[in-house]
Enzyme design. Structure first.
Site, PDB file in Angstrom:
ATOM      1  CD  GLU B  60      -1.738  -2.535   1.575  1.00  0.00           C
ATOM      2  OE1 GLU B  60      -0.504  -2.566   1.747  1.00  0.00           O
ATOM      3  OE2 GLU B  60      -2.475  -3.336   1.511  1.00  0.00           O
ATOM      4  CG  HIS B 129     -11.745  -6.100   7.607  1.00  0.00           C
ATOM      5  ND1 HIS B 129     -10.226  -6.213   7.622  1.00  0.00           N
ATOM      6  CD2 HIS B 129     -11.868  -7.031   6.503  1.00  0.00           C
ATOM      7  CE1 HIS B 129     -10.014  -6.902   6.527  1.00  0.00           C
ATOM      8  NE2 HIS B 129     -10.642  -7.415   5.936  1.00  0.00           N
TER       9      HIS B 129
END
Lengths: 322, 351
Positions: B60, B129
């Site tokens: 990322e 999440h």
């Protein structure tokens, strides 16, 4: 051809040295009010690599960026003015010594976070590929940058996607005061470890500017021809303290003996002697080149000193591009 | 007018952006997989080719730096994170580089990147999440942050984000992906920094964002039956914020309730209250209230999330209290047996 190259390389080396040592001389006037990381002793890598790049190739750098900016042809008046915090600085006084830029010569920027510009170089290389251009993008970083995760992420991506990037690791043995021995395993060479990721690598003596140039020229040629990334590691040594104008061999993290050992390998003196021995240039020509550069550097400091400070009014409107 | 789902509207915005500008590229983990990020990127690779639409390694931070680098040379990358939580690995590049380059280099660089981040709630998404961290990004000068609620806004704001010359954090709530609204065909833009007034009333101002606006709309329908009428402002942009519309409304109603999809402390909803107190103090008839998540990580078990998330029922109760009424949201709303941890019967997980 080679004659001109060598003279140009010498000019780069001497210009970097003169700028850095003038900063060191003048720093205690306290007009340069920002963290400043000098490149004295490390000129060979910057000059040799940039000599192998074209004007429209791109360069990024890190916190110790002066040498790379100057070697790529960056305007030294704007650089010194930036360190003085003036409106005429290359970043309009908003960046300081660690945030230099001169887009006119492809120097796209330096930043202060270790490893921070490594993926940016891969990004520019991606854009170059999308635009079917043959430009090479080079990023300079130190031995500590290979301890950052983003380094591995970027090399992995560049190899997987064949991005035309030249990664230059200047191994000067220290990250601030921390020696390599506390940061990386003994007997593991950086270039060998990086080769394991699948990238083509080479290494050399960073204090031999001609060796740096030849290895870089070879790498740049391959990058353009094969559209692949290449990693080069050059050994070198910073003479002065990590940040600031002084020497710090007395504070205990390295020895005077080690410093003198590396000072013997001064890249500027080494190259000057080489040019004289090879009769590329004679003593009077050297003196004339040096005098011209000293004048240019002095004029740049005068320009910086005389320039105005930027105005705070309205600066908050500069955060976004509109 | 034609109706599209939020996810289809995102997909259409991509298609238009990539058609009108060859420098727009789309990448991120799984953007070209069979699911196409909840349908939002389906078909793009087939239309625009693998050079412009591509999967990436799980890197990322580097991939964000690569977007920034590409943008410095004229590319307009759109990155997608299937969960906002993964973008936390790229905070260095977002905060130290993307947000700074324009200012720090004296205006010589622009960083026209868009980073899509999907947030959520329910179905046991849990602590890592489903985080709604818009306030972190809103804290950073140099970033723009948008949170569309409707399919119409999603399309118009994504197009504006892609063609904005600044880095834009584009936050999508997973529970909105299936929501339909009228969506015009073709290219249209919604100005970043402009809120949307969803309903009008004189009793109270509700300032909301993203999925909480949906809960607010349900709550307002019930409140109307008790003759309670509120201004509902969907901010759409967190940064820059449309302060003018918010202040104007609070000066009219004298009461403010802010709704947040995230934790209350250090939040966007707290900031709205602070600015309102600063700018509308003399108009306030009651202390402003904030409905946000408790100051704790999101738990996973349905028995724990039942008391963690905020719903229409809670909005009714707090509005009622602010107005000195005695309504019970939980008695007034019949969810027809729908569990609390799904947005509708279309959602069967797993993420």
């Amino acid at each position: 051809m080679e004659h001109t190259l060598k003279i140009n390389l010498f000019k780069k080396l001497f210009k970097i040295r003169t700028v850095e040592e003038t900063i060191a001389d003048k720093y205690t006037e306290w007009e340069m009010r920002c963290p400043t990381h000098l490149s004295t002793g490390q000129e060979g890598v910057a000059a040799g690599v940039c000599q192998a790049l074209e004007d429209d190739d791109f360069v990024f750098s890190s916190h110790r960026s002066h040498a790379h900016y100057i070697a790529k042809g960056g305007d030294i008046r704007k650089m010194i003015a930036e360190i003085y915090g003036k409106s005429t600085g290359c970043s309009a006084g908003r960046g300081g010594s660690m945030h230099l830029i001169d887009k006119s010569v492809g120097f796209l920027g330096s930043t202060s976070i270790v490893g921070g510009t490594i993926p940016l170089a891969a990004g520019v290389a991606l854009s170059v590929k999308l635009k079917n251009s043959s430009q090479v993008t080079c990023t300079f970083f130190g031995d500590a940058a290979v301890e950052e995760g983003v380094f591995y992420e970027t090399i992995n991506y560049a190899v997987t996607n064949k991005l035309p990037v030249l990664f230059i690791c200047e191994n000067n043995l220290y990250s601030v005061y921390s020696p390599l021995s506390v940061r990386q395993p003994e007997n593991r060479n950086i270039f060998e470890m990086v080769e394991g990721i699948g990238i083509s690598v080479d290494h050399g003596n960073g204090n031999d500017p001609w060796e740096v140039f030849e290895k870089s020229r070879n790498a740049v040629g391959k990058i353009r021809e094969l559209q692949i990334p290449i990693f080069l590691e050059f050994s070198t040594y910073r003479w002065r303290e990590h940040c600031g104008p002084f020497f710090d061999n007395d504070i205990g993290y390295r020895t005077e003996t080690e410093f003198l050992h590396w000072k013997e390998k001064d890249p500027l003196q080494f190259f000057e002697n080489m040019l004289l021995e090879q009769r590329v240039i004679d003593e009077s020509q050297i003196q004339s080149i040096k005098a011209g550069i000293i004048d240019e550097v002095n004029e740049a400091f005068q320009f910086a000193h005389d320039s105005d400070f930027p105005d705070f009014t309205g600066i908050q409107n500069s955060v976004y591009h509109s | 007018m034609r109706k599209l789902k939020f996810s289809q509207a995102i997909n259409e915005a991509f298609e238009i952006a990539m058609q009108i500008n060859p420098n727009v590229i789309c990448y991120g983990l799984g953007v070209d997989d069979p699911k196409g990020v909840f349908g939002t990127t389906l078909g793009l690779k087939e239309k625009f080719g693998k050079d412009r639409v591509f999967d990436t390694p799980a890197s990322e931070n580097a991939m964000t730096g690569i977007a920034i680098g590409a943008s410095l040379n004229g590319i307009r990358p759109v990155m997608t994170h299937q969960r906002l939580d993964f973008s936390l690995l790229s905070m260095d590049q977002i905060i130290n580089n993307a947000a700074k380059f324009h200012f720090m280099f004296g205006g010589q660089h622009t960083v026209p990147i868009t980073i899509r981040m999907i947030t959520g709630r329910g179905w046991g998404q849990g602590p890592t999440h489903s985080q709604n961290l818009q306030s972190i990004f809103a804290h950073i000068p140099g970033l723009k942050v948008v949170m569309p609620t409707t399919a119409y806004d999603a399309k118009g704001l994504l197009l504006s984000s892609i063609f904005d010359d600044n880095p834009v954090i584009f936050i999508e709530h997973r529970w909105l992906h299936n929501l339909e609204s009228d969506v015009p065909e073709g290219d249209y833009r919604i100005e970043i920094g402009k809120s949307k007034k969803i309903s009008d009333g004189f009793d109270l101002t509700i300032v909301s964002m993203s999925y909480m606006t949906v809960e607010a709309i349900h709550a307002l329908e019930i409140l109307k039956k008790s003759d309670i009428h509120c201004d509902l402002i969907d901010i759409r942009s967190v940064k820059p914020m449309d302060w003018t519309t918010i202040f104007h409304s609070v000066k009219k109603t004298g009461r403010l309730l802010t709704l947040d999809t995230g934790v209350g402390q250090g939040s966007v909803s707290s900031d709205i209250i602070a600015e309102v107190c600063h700018n509308c103090w003399s108009s306030l008839k009651a202390q402003p209230e904030r409905l946000s998540l408790p100051d704790m990580p999101t738990p996973t078990s349905p028995s724990l999330t039942k008391h963690f998330y905020r719903r229409s029922e809670d909005i009714i109760n707090i509005v009622s209290k602010m107005l000195g009424k005695d309504l019970d949201g939980y008695a007034l709303i019949d969810r027809d047996g729908l569990p609390h941890d799904v947005p509708g019967d279309w959602f069967k997980g797993p993420f």
